[in-house]
Design an enzyme around this catalytic site. Structure first.
Site, short mmCIF file in Angstrom:
data_model
loop_
_atom_site.label_atom_id
_atom_site.label_comp_id
_atom_site.label_asym_id
_atom_site.label_seq_id
_atom_site.Cartn_x
_atom_site.Cartn_y
_atom_site.Cartn_z
N GLU A 1 0.81 -1.22 0.00
CA GLU A 1 0.00 0.00 0.00
C GLU A 1 0.85 1.27 0.00
O GLU A 1 0.56 2.22 -0.73
CB GLU A 1 -0.92 0.01 1.22
CG GLU A 1 -1.88 1.17 1.23
CD GLU A 1 -3.12 0.89 2.06
OE1 GLU A 1 -4.07 1.67 1.94
OE2 GLU A 1 -3.13 -0.10 2.79
N ASP A 2 1.89 1.31 0.81
CA ASP A 2 2.66 2.54 0.97
C ASP A 2 3.77 2.71 -0.06
O ASP A 2 4.17 3.84 -0.37
CB ASP A 2 3.27 2.60 2.38
CG ASP A 2 2.21 2.80 3.44
OD1 ASP A 2 1.03 2.92 3.08
OD2 ASP A 2 2.56 2.82 4.64
#
Length: 263
Positions: free
Chosen positions: A75-76
């Site tokens: 996600e990051d």
């Protein structure tokens, strides 16, 4: 700066293979997040190491700990899942599961049962996914003071109504209590202050009673030939205390389980 040794020291009796896997995940995460910082100003790897340490303290295995280190990479950092599959299908499955949980949005009190159901369904294949998410959330709650004020209450309410409830269902009492008390102070600051004041007033009296009970217990056990035992005590969590106070009309003298002695 945290190191992989900070994680190893929390693991029970890791094999060389376990250590190597965790170190590989640590190095991968450190490189992937090298340009990222937390709102506190700390390097992002600090959060990942604290998550991994929390999992290790629960007795989770090396693969789960490695997944804890890698849980934000999709996600990051926008890494593809095939990059995580270099660590094996099992770890990739765990990381992908935690990522999916992060996409579930909180809809407020009136819909928290639906959110809870979605969380359970999403993780029914492997409870480790949810355990990683809980420990991730626990560290985030410990550093919630660095989050912008307008977001704190939403995160705190979500923690109380979703994550603490999940921890309870999984039998993770210690995690549940800390999540509740950390969230309580941001979700309901006035009520938190009042509960803290009432508990402080009772603390001296309660401590004296427990000490007296402990002395009596040790004497009775010794007289019956029992000398090998351990004891500890616990004081009721602030959120739990406040919930019971509401049922007792705010009268703390009607609450009889403020403290407990375990043998």
């Amino acid at each position: 700066m945290p190191t992989v040794k900070d994680i190893w020291e929390k693991m029970g009796s890791p094999t060389d293979e376990d250590k190597a896997l965790v170190e590989k995940a640590f190095n991968f995460a450190a490189e992937a997040h090298k340009d990222h910082k937390r709102l506190s100003g700390e390097p992002y790897i600090t959060h990942l190491v604290e998550t991994a340490r929390g999992l290790a303290a629960l007795g989770m295995g090396a693969k789960t700990i490695a997944a804890g280190l890698l849980h934000d990479t999709i996600e990051d950092v926008n890494l593809q899942i095939n990059k995580i599959e270099e660590f094996g299908k099992e770890i990739a499955f765990l990381v992908e599961g935690v990522t999916k949980l992060g996409h579930l949005k909180y809809h407020g009190t009136e819909r928290h049962r639906e959110s809870l159901r979605k969380l359970l369904v999403a993780t029914s294949e492997d409870a480790r996914v949810l355990i990683i998410k809980l420990i991730d959330r626990l560290h985030n709650m410990r550093t919630l003071q660095y989050v912008p004020e307008e977001k704190r209450q939403r995160i705190a309410l979500e923690t109380l109504e979703i994550y603490a409830a999940i921890a309870h269902r999984l039998g993770m009492g210690v995690v549940r209590r800390e999540l509740e008390d950390l969230a309580f102070q941001y979700a309901y600051p006035k009520e938190y202050a009042e509960a803290k004041r009432l508990l402080a007033e009772k603390t001296k009296e309660t401590a004296e009673r427990l000490e007296k009970m402990m002395r009596t217990l040790k004497k009775e056990l010794a007289e019956n030939g029992i000398t090998k035992f351990e004891t500890d005590s616990r004081v009721k969590g602030l959120w739990s205390l406040w919930q019971k106070l509401k049922r007792k009309g705010g009268d703390i003298d009607k609450i009889y389980d403020i403290a407990a002695l375990r043998v």
